[in-house]
Design a protein around this motif. Structure first.
Motif, PDB file in Angstrom:
ATOM      1  N   ALA A  17       0.889  -1.148  -0.079  1.00 27.95           N
ATOM      2  CA  ALA A  17      -0.034  -0.128   0.046  1.00 27.95           C
ATOM      3  C   ALA A  17       0.898   1.253  -0.049  1.00 27.95           C
ATOM      4  O   ALA A  17       0.627   2.112  -0.749  1.00 27.95           O
ATOM      5  CB  ALA A  17      -0.914  -0.017   1.221  1.00 27.95           C
ATOM      6  N   ALA A  18       1.894   1.163   0.858  1.00 26.68           N
ATOM      7  CA  ALA A  18       2.972   2.353   0.880  1.00 26.68           C
ATOM      8  C   ALA A  18       3.333   2.716  -0.424  1.00 26.68           C
ATOM      9  O   ALA A  18       3.813   3.779  -0.813  1.00 26.68           O
ATOM     10  CB  ALA A  18       3.863   2.176   2.015  1.00 26.68           C
ATOM     11  N   LEU A  19       4.017   1.694  -1.259  1.00 30.67           N
ATOM     12  CA  LEU A  19       4.412   1.710  -2.743  1.00 30.67           C
ATOM     13  C   LEU A  19       3.747   2.249  -3.525  1.00 30.67           C
ATOM     14  O   LEU A  19       4.061   3.337  -4.232  1.00 30.67           O
ATOM     15  CB  LEU A  19       5.100   0.396  -3.053  1.00 30.67           C
ATOM     16  CG  LEU A  19       6.468  -0.167  -2.181  1.00 30.67           C
ATOM     17  CD1 LEU A  19       6.513  -1.473  -2.592  1.00 30.67           C
ATOM     18  CD2 LEU A  19       7.615   0.796  -2.771  1.00 30.67           C
ATOM     19  N   LEU A  20       2.356   2.149  -3.299  1.00 24.78           N
ATOM     20  CA  LEU A  20       1.265   2.450  -4.331  1.00 24.78           C
ATOM     21  C   LEU A  20       1.133   3.785  -3.918  1.00 24.78           C
ATOM     22  O   LEU A  20       1.282   4.896  -4.779  1.00 24.78           O
ATOM     23  CB  LEU A  20       0.019   1.578  -4.409  1.00 24.78           C
ATOM     24  CG  LEU A  20       0.232   0.294  -4.835  1.00 24.78           C
ATOM     25  CD1 LEU A  20      -1.027  -0.582  -4.679  1.00 24.78           C
ATOM     26  CD2 LEU A  20       0.628  -0.012  -6.287  1.00 24.78           C
ATOM     27  N   VAL A  21       0.876   4.316  -2.612  1.00 19.94           N
ATOM     28  CA  VAL A  21       0.643   5.557  -2.276  1.00 19.94           C
ATOM     29  C   VAL A  21       1.739   6.676  -2.652  1.00 19.94           C
ATOM     30  O   VAL A  21       1.421   7.554  -3.132  1.00 19.94           O
ATOM     31  CB  VAL A  21       0.059   5.648  -0.990  1.00 19.94           C
ATOM     32  CG1 VAL A  21      -0.153   7.029  -0.571  1.00 19.94           C
ATOM     33  CG2 VAL A  21      -1.413   4.836  -0.762  1.00 19.94           C
ATOM     34  N   LEU A  22       2.890   6.071  -2.203  1.00 21.74           N
ATOM     35  CA  LEU A  22       4.014   7.057  -2.266  1.00 21.74           C
ATOM     36  C   LEU A  22       4.724   7.060  -3.754  1.00 21.74           C
ATOM     37  O   LEU A  22       5.728   7.675  -3.777  1.00 21.74           O
ATOM     38  CB  LEU A  22       5.015   6.515  -1.229  1.00 21.74           C
ATOM     39  CG  LEU A  22       4.434   6.729   0.101  1.00 21.74           C
ATOM     40  CD1 LEU A  22       5.642   6.077   1.393  1.00 21.74           C
ATOM     41  CD2 LEU A  22       4.346   8.159   0.502  1.00 21.74           C
ATOM     42  N   SER A  23       4.071   6.279  -4.620  1.00 22.92           N
ATOM     43  CA  SER A  23       4.562   6.091  -5.868  1.00 22.92           C
ATOM     44  C   SER A  23       5.261   7.473  -6.654  1.00 22.92           C
ATOM     45  O   SER A  23       6.318   7.699  -7.240  1.00 22.92           O
ATOM     46  CB  SER A  23       4.113   5.097  -6.833  1.00 22.92           C
ATOM     47  OG  SER A  23       2.799   5.745  -6.957  1.00 22.92           O
ATOM     48  N   PRO A  24       4.293   8.701  -6.532  1.00 25.21           N
ATOM     49  CA  PRO A  24       4.672   9.723  -7.170  1.00 25.21           C
ATOM     50  C   PRO A  24       5.967  10.420  -6.235  1.00 25.21           C
ATOM     51  O   PRO A  24       6.789  11.231  -7.031  1.00 25.21           O
ATOM     52  CB  PRO A  24       3.505  10.623  -6.879  1.00 25.21           C
ATOM     53  CG  PRO A  24       2.245   9.668  -6.798  1.00 25.21           C
ATOM     54  CD  PRO A  24       2.877   8.445  -6.071  1.00 25.21           C
ATOM     55  N   LEU A  25       5.812  10.298  -4.988  1.00 20.74           N
ATOM     56  CA  LEU A  25       7.043  10.789  -4.257  1.00 20.74           C
ATOM     57  C   LEU A  25       8.277  10.210  -4.580  1.00 20.74           C
ATOM     58  O   LEU A  25       9.369  10.754  -4.573  1.00 20.74           O
ATOM     59  CB  LEU A  25       6.494  10.765  -2.794  1.00 20.74           C
ATOM     60  CG  LEU A  25       7.798  11.181  -1.947  1.00 20.74           C
ATOM     61  CD1 LEU A  25       8.430  12.581  -1.993  1.00 20.74           C
ATOM     62  CD2 LEU A  25       7.498  10.869  -0.394  1.00 20.74           C
ATOM     63  N   TYR A  58      18.159  -1.626  -0.261  1.00 18.39           N
ATOM     64  CA  TYR A  58      18.106  -0.660  -1.319  1.00 18.39           C
ATOM     65  C   TYR A  58      17.586   0.631  -0.321  1.00 18.39           C
ATOM     66  O   TYR A  58      16.924   0.556   0.455  1.00 18.39           O
ATOM     67  CB  TYR A  58      17.006  -0.879  -2.123  1.00 18.39           C
ATOM     68  CG  TYR A  58      17.138  -2.214  -2.909  1.00 18.39           C
ATOM     69  CD1 TYR A  58      18.397  -2.595  -3.689  1.00 18.39           C
ATOM     70  CD2 TYR A  58      16.307  -3.368  -2.784  1.00 18.39           C
ATOM     71  CE1 TYR A  58      18.468  -3.695  -4.608  1.00 18.39           C
ATOM     72  CE2 TYR A  58      16.722  -4.544  -3.440  1.00 18.39           C
ATOM     73  CZ  TYR A  58      17.631  -4.570  -4.395  1.00 18.39           C
ATOM     74  OH  TYR A  58      17.929  -5.995  -5.220  1.00 18.39           O
ATOM     75  N   LYS A  59      18.427   1.694  -0.974  1.00 19.86           N
ATOM     76  CA  LYS A  59      18.312   2.895  -0.313  1.00 19.86           C
ATOM     77  C   LYS A  59      18.106   4.116  -1.428  1.00 19.86           C
ATOM     78  O   LYS A  59      19.005   3.836  -2.325  1.00 19.86           O
ATOM     79  CB  LYS A  59      19.486   3.422   0.788  1.00 19.86           C
ATOM     80  CG  LYS A  59      19.492   2.329   1.934  1.00 19.86           C
ATOM     81  CD  LYS A  59      20.400   2.653   2.823  1.00 19.86           C
ATOM     82  CE  LYS A  59      20.018   4.055   3.451  1.00 19.86           C
ATOM     83  NZ  LYS A  59      20.752   4.534   4.625  1.00 19.86           N
ATOM     84  N   PHE A  60      17.652   5.100  -1.375  1.00 23.61           N
ATOM     85  CA  PHE A  60      17.974   6.197  -2.345  1.00 23.61           C
ATOM     86  C   PHE A  60      19.590   6.692  -1.986  1.00 23.61           C
ATOM     87  O   PHE A  60      19.884   7.086  -0.820  1.00 23.61           O
ATOM     88  CB  PHE A  60      17.120   7.224  -2.127  1.00 23.61           C
ATOM     89  CG  PHE A  60      15.528   7.305  -2.879  1.00 23.61           C
ATOM     90  CD1 PHE A  60      15.770   6.945  -3.904  1.00 23.61           C
ATOM     91  CD2 PHE A  60      14.513   7.386  -2.220  1.00 23.61           C
ATOM     92  CE1 PHE A  60      14.327   6.820  -4.558  1.00 23.61           C
ATOM     93  CE2 PHE A  60      13.576   7.465  -2.544  1.00 23.61           C
ATOM     94  CZ  PHE A  60      13.146   6.794  -3.985  1.00 23.61           C
ATOM     95  N   LEU A  98      13.300   4.625   2.092  1.00 24.54           N
ATOM     96  CA  LEU A  98      11.861   4.464   1.674  1.00 24.54           C
ATOM     97  C   LEU A  98      12.091   3.213   0.735  1.00 24.54           C
ATOM     98  O   LEU A  98      11.070   2.400   0.341  1.00 24.54           O
ATOM     99  CB  LEU A  98      11.220   5.594   0.704  1.00 24.54           C
ATOM    100  CG  LEU A  98      10.659   6.800   1.615  1.00 24.54           C
ATOM    101  CD1 LEU A  98      10.038   7.753   0.938  1.00 24.54           C
ATOM    102  CD2 LEU A  98       9.512   6.148   2.442  1.00 24.54           C
ATOM    103  N   PRO A  99      13.051   3.096  -0.278  1.00 25.53           N
ATOM    104  CA  PRO A  99      13.055   2.137  -1.038  1.00 25.53           C
ATOM    105  C   PRO A  99      12.919   0.676  -0.327  1.00 25.53           C
ATOM    106  O   PRO A  99      12.950  -0.523  -0.931  1.00 25.53           O
ATOM    107  CB  PRO A  99      14.538   2.107  -1.808  1.00 25.53           C
ATOM    108  CG  PRO A  99      14.758   3.729  -2.044  1.00 25.53           C
ATOM    109  CD  PRO A  99      14.143   4.341  -0.556  1.00 25.53           C
TER     110      PRO A  99
END
Length: 205
Positions: A17-25, A58-60, A98-99
Motif C-alpha cells: 500500500a505504501a509503495l502504491l501511495v508513495l509512488s509519485p514521491l 536498497y536506499k536512495f 523508502l526503497p
C-alpha cells in the motif's frame, strides 16, 4: 502466532500500500537525486538478514558515487564531505530509507525489527546472537532506533534488539512505529559524520 503469520501479512499489506501511495514521491525523489549529483539513484549494499542470511538492501543514494562502499559512516574520515546536498535532506528526514519498502515486500525485511547490519559488522551480529535478536528479520525501524539510534554503542543497540525479540507483539510493533514517526518529525538521534568520525553506523550512503 503473531510473529510467524500476522506480522508478515501486515508487512506485505502495508509495504504494498505504501509503495502504491508513495509512488509519485518516489519518482520525484529519483529525478531529484539524478539531477543533484552523478551516479545511480538507488544504492544497494550487502546486509545481514534473518538468521544471519545475506540480502541486498536498497536506499536512495545520499552520498557521492565515489564514497567507499562498505565502510560504516562512523569509520569514514570526513563523512560529511561525501554527503550530497539533497542527500543531507534525505538522511535527516529518513526519506533515503523508502526503497526498503521493496525489501519488506520481498521478505528480506520487516517494518519493525533490528536495523540490518553491514555484512562486515560481525561485532554487532555477535552481540545480537548473544541477546537472541539474530533470528529476526531486520526492520525499517526498531526498538533500538527509537531509543537512541545513531548515539547508541553496539552493546546498547544489541540489548535493545534483544528486548524487542523477547517482547515481540502487535502492541510493541505499533509502539515502535508510532515512536518512529515522532523521532523522524523531531529529527532526534541523527548524528552524521564529523572529524571525530561519528555518524550513521549502519551504512555509508
Amino acid at each position: 502466532m503473531y510473529e510467524r503469520y500476522i506480522k508478515r501479512l501486515l508487512d506485505v499489506v502495508i509495504s504494498l500500500a505504501a509503495l502504491l501511495v508513495l509512488s509519485p514521491l518516489l519518482l520525484a525523489l529519483a529525478v531529484l537525486i539524478k539531477l543533484d549529483s552523478p551516479g545511480p539513484v538507488i544504492f544497494s549494499q550487502k546486509r545481514f538478514g534473518k538468521n544471519r542470511t545475506f540480502f541486498q538492501i536498497y536506499k536512495f543514494r545520499s552520498m557521492r558515487a565515489d564514497t567507499p562502499h562498505d565502510v560504516p559512516t562512523a569509520d569514514l574520515q570526513g563523512a560529511n564531505r561525501f554527503i550530497t546536498p539533497l542527500g543531507n535532506v534525505l538522511r535527516k528526514t529518513s526519506l533515503d530509507e523508502l526503497p526498503q519498502l521493496w525489501n519488506i515486500l520481498k521478505g528480506d525485511m520487516s517494518l519493525i525489527g533490528p536495523r540490518p547490519a553491514l555484512w562486515n559488522q560481525e561485532d554487532l551480529m555477535a552481540l545480537r546472537d548473544q541477546y537472541g535478536a539474530s533470528r529476526l528479520r531486520p526492520g525499517l525501524s526498531g526498538w533500538a532506533q527509537v531509543n537512541g539510534r545513531d548515539s547508541l554503542e553496539l552493546e546498547q543497540k544489541a540489548m535493545r534488539d534483544g528486548e524487542y525479540a523477547r517482547n515481540l507483539s502487535f502492541r510493541f510493533d505499533v509502539k515502535c512505529l508510532w515512536l518512529t514517526f515522532v523521532k523522524v518529525i523531531r529529527r532526534e538521534g541523527i548524528v552524521e559524520g564529523t572529524a571525530k568520525n561519528v555518524g550513521k553506523p549502519e551504512d555509508v550512503a
